[in-house]
Enzyme design. Structure first.
Site, PDB file in Angstrom:
ATOM      1  CB  SER A 198      -8.814  -5.517  12.410  1.00 37.15           C
ATOM      2  OG  SER A 198      -9.021  -4.358  13.178  1.00 37.15           O
ATOM      3  CB  THR A 199      -6.790  -9.155   8.638  1.00 35.47           C
ATOM      4  OG1 THR A 199      -5.845  -8.511   7.767  1.00 35.47           O
ATOM      5  CG2 THR A 199      -8.195  -8.719   8.287  1.00 35.47           C
ATOM      6  N   GLY A 200      -4.154  -8.433  10.857  1.00 34.19           N
ATOM      7  CA  GLY A 200      -2.788  -8.844  11.188  1.00 34.19           C
ATOM      8  C   GLY A 200      -2.635  -9.018  12.683  1.00 34.19           C
ATOM      9  N   GLY A 238       3.677  -3.873  11.274  1.00 34.09           N
ATOM     10  CA  GLY A 238       2.774  -4.141  10.149  1.00 34.09           C
ATOM     11  C   GLY A 238       2.700  -3.010   9.145  1.00 34.09           C
ATOM     12  CB  VAL A 239      -0.095  -1.919   6.986  1.00 35.63           C
ATOM     13  CG1 VAL A 239      -1.208  -1.465   7.892  1.00 35.63           C
ATOM     14  CG2 VAL A 239      -0.164  -1.214   5.658  1.00 35.63           C
ATOM     15  CG  ASP A 240       0.964   2.287  12.338  1.00 35.32           C
ATOM     16  OD1 ASP A 240       1.145   3.342  11.721  1.00 35.32           O
ATOM     17  OD2 ASP A 240       0.702   2.244  13.563  1.00 35.32           O
ATOM     18  CE1 TYR A 287      -3.927  -3.835  17.566  1.00 33.16           C
ATOM     19  CE2 TYR A 287      -5.565  -2.534  16.424  1.00 33.16           C
ATOM     20  CZ  TYR A 287      -4.504  -2.611  17.298  1.00 33.16           C
ATOM     21  OH  TYR A 287      -4.027  -1.471  17.901  1.00 33.16           O
ATOM     22  CB  ILE A 294      -0.997  -0.022   1.186  1.00 34.14           C
ATOM     23  CG1 ILE A 294      -2.181   0.914   0.904  1.00 34.14           C
ATOM     24  CG2 ILE A 294      -0.313   0.293   2.502  1.00 34.14           C
ATOM     25  CD1 ILE A 294      -3.377   0.695   1.800  1.00 34.14           C
TER      26      ILE A 294
HETATM   27  N1  AR6 Z   1       0.691  -3.125   2.288  1.00 38.48           N
HETATM   28  C1  AR6 Z   1      -0.529  -3.707   2.347  1.00 38.48           C
HETATM   29  N2  AR6 Z   1      -0.914  -4.526   3.343  1.00 38.48           N
HETATM   30  C2  AR6 Z   1      -0.015  -4.771   4.331  1.00 38.48           C
HETATM   31  C3  AR6 Z   1       1.282  -4.192   4.344  1.00 38.48           C
HETATM   32  C4  AR6 Z   1       1.613  -3.341   3.259  1.00 38.48           C
HETATM   33  N3  AR6 Z   1       2.829  -2.740   3.177  1.00 38.48           N
HETATM   34  N4  AR6 Z   1       1.931  -4.642   5.455  1.00 38.48           N
HETATM   35  C5  AR6 Z   1       1.089  -5.457   6.109  1.00 38.48           C
HETATM   36  N5  AR6 Z   1      -0.083  -5.552   5.422  1.00 38.48           N
HETATM   37  P1  AR6 Z   1      -1.485  -5.122  10.580  1.00 38.48           P
HETATM   38  P2  AR6 Z   1      -3.829  -4.630  12.320  1.00 38.48           P
HETATM   39  C6  AR6 Z   1      -1.319  -6.299   5.766  1.00 38.48           C
HETATM   40  O1  AR6 Z   1      -0.915  -6.036  11.604  1.00 38.48           O
HETATM   41  O2  AR6 Z   1      -4.154  -6.059  12.382  1.00 38.48           O
HETATM   42  C7  AR6 Z   1       0.403  -2.155  14.137  1.00 38.48           C
HETATM   43  O3  AR6 Z   1       1.460  -2.390  15.019  1.00 38.48           O
HETATM   44  C8  AR6 Z   1      -1.161  -7.488   6.690  1.00 38.48           C
HETATM   45  O4  AR6 Z   1      -0.798  -8.630   5.934  1.00 38.48           O
HETATM   46  O5  AR6 Z   1      -0.584  -4.145   9.930  1.00 38.48           O
HETATM   47  O6  AR6 Z   1      -4.944  -3.639  12.073  1.00 38.48           O
HETATM   48  C9  AR6 Z   1      -0.439  -0.932  14.527  1.00 38.48           C
HETATM   49  O7  AR6 Z   1       0.350   0.067  15.108  1.00 38.48           O
HETATM   50  C10 AR6 Z   1      -2.578  -7.614   7.248  1.00 38.48           C
HETATM   51  O8  AR6 Z   1      -3.417  -8.349   6.358  1.00 38.48           O
HETATM   52  O9  AR6 Z   1      -2.714  -4.243  11.216  1.00 38.48           O
HETATM   53  C11 AR6 Z   1      -1.412  -1.520  15.504  1.00 38.48           C
HETATM   54  O10 AR6 Z   1      -0.852  -1.616  16.796  1.00 38.48           O
HETATM   55  C12 AR6 Z   1      -3.083  -6.171   7.263  1.00 38.48           C
HETATM   56  O11 AR6 Z   1      -2.146  -5.421   6.494  1.00 38.48           O
HETATM   57  C13 AR6 Z   1      -1.667  -2.914  14.972  1.00 38.48           C
HETATM   58  O12 AR6 Z   1      -0.515  -3.250  14.217  1.00 38.48           O
HETATM   59  C14 AR6 Z   1      -3.206  -5.556   8.630  1.00 38.48           C
HETATM   60  O13 AR6 Z   1      -2.185  -6.029   9.498  1.00 38.48           O
HETATM   61  C15 AR6 Z   1      -2.852  -2.941  14.040  1.00 38.48           C
HETATM   62  O14 AR6 Z   1      -3.120  -4.271  13.688  1.00 38.48           O
END
Ligand code: AR6
Length: 172
Positions: A118-120, A33-35, A122, A12
């Site tokens: 939320s699918t990572g 993660g994505v953040d 969380y 993304i």
């Molecule tokens: N591009 C697209 N999707 C991605 C990318 C990317 N570069 N990287 C990961 N994903 P998560 P959450 C997908 O864990 O579950 C953080 O520490 C990943 O495969 O990033 O909402 C925040 O600060 C998954 O399917 O987010 C919060 O504390 C999706 O993005 C917490 O994680 C979401 O995974 C939020 O957890």
């Protein structure tokens, strides 16, 4: 839908859209993660702007500039942590999509890209999250004519397949 909603495989942080959505936490001060990927790609100015926002409640959304990202803006939303499904998780996740799109619409943005919120970390069940994402965005778009493109950016092929099946109206 009328072709305004689509899903792609990718990162993304590479999306040249009006806004990418960040799956943030309530501090808005970054994480994994994505953040983490979004903050790394945007550069330190993003964190500086986030510090001034005073956090964000679960199910809500706040917007910043995109800085070094190809996207002009970042919409930070806080998804629910999965706690078994009996704690309002579905409604909170739907609210993330709705509030993010409402912010985009308020700022007359035309294109928005979402990760699977939320699918990572969380741990929200992926199929259920995908169903909520497609349904909520679809409902929003059917009442809206300002947004031209909403893209679900999937980090792996399995996730992409789920979104495509869901958008085609089939059960995964
Ligand atoms: N591009 C697209 N999707 C991605 C990318 C990317 N570069 N990287 C990961 N994903 P998560 P959450 C997908 O864990 O579950 C953080 O520490 C990943 O495969 O990033 O909402 C925040 O600060 C998954 O399917 O987010 C919060 O504390 C999706 O993005 C917490 O994680 C979401 O995974 C939020 O957890």
């Amino acid at each position: 839908m009328d072709g305004r909603m689509s899903a792609v495989l990718g990162d993304i942080t590479r999306m040249p859209v009006d806004a990418i959505v960040n799956a943030a936490n309530s501090t808005l001060l970054g994480g994994g993660g994505v953040d983490g990927a979004i903050h790394r790609a945007a550069g330190p100015e993003l964190l500086a702007e986030c510090r001034a926002l005073g956090g964000c409640a679960t199910g809500e959304a706040k917007m910043t500039a995109g800085y070094a990202l190809p996207a002009r803006h970042v919409i930070h939303t806080v998804g629910p942590v999965w706690r078994g499904g009996g704690h309002g998780e579905d409604a909170l996740l739907a609210s993330c999509y709705r509030k993010s799109l409402l912010l985009a619409k308020t700022h007359a943005l035309k294109s928005v890209a979402f990760p699977a919120i939320s699918t990572g970390v969380y741990r929200f069940p992926l199929e259920q999250a995908c169903e909520i994402a497609v349904r909520t965005v679809g409902e929003f778009l059917s009442d809206d004519r300002t947004l031209e493109k909403v893209i679900f950016v999937c980090f792996d092929a399995g996730t992409l397949a789920l979104y495509q099946e869901r958008m085609a109206g089939r059960r995964p």
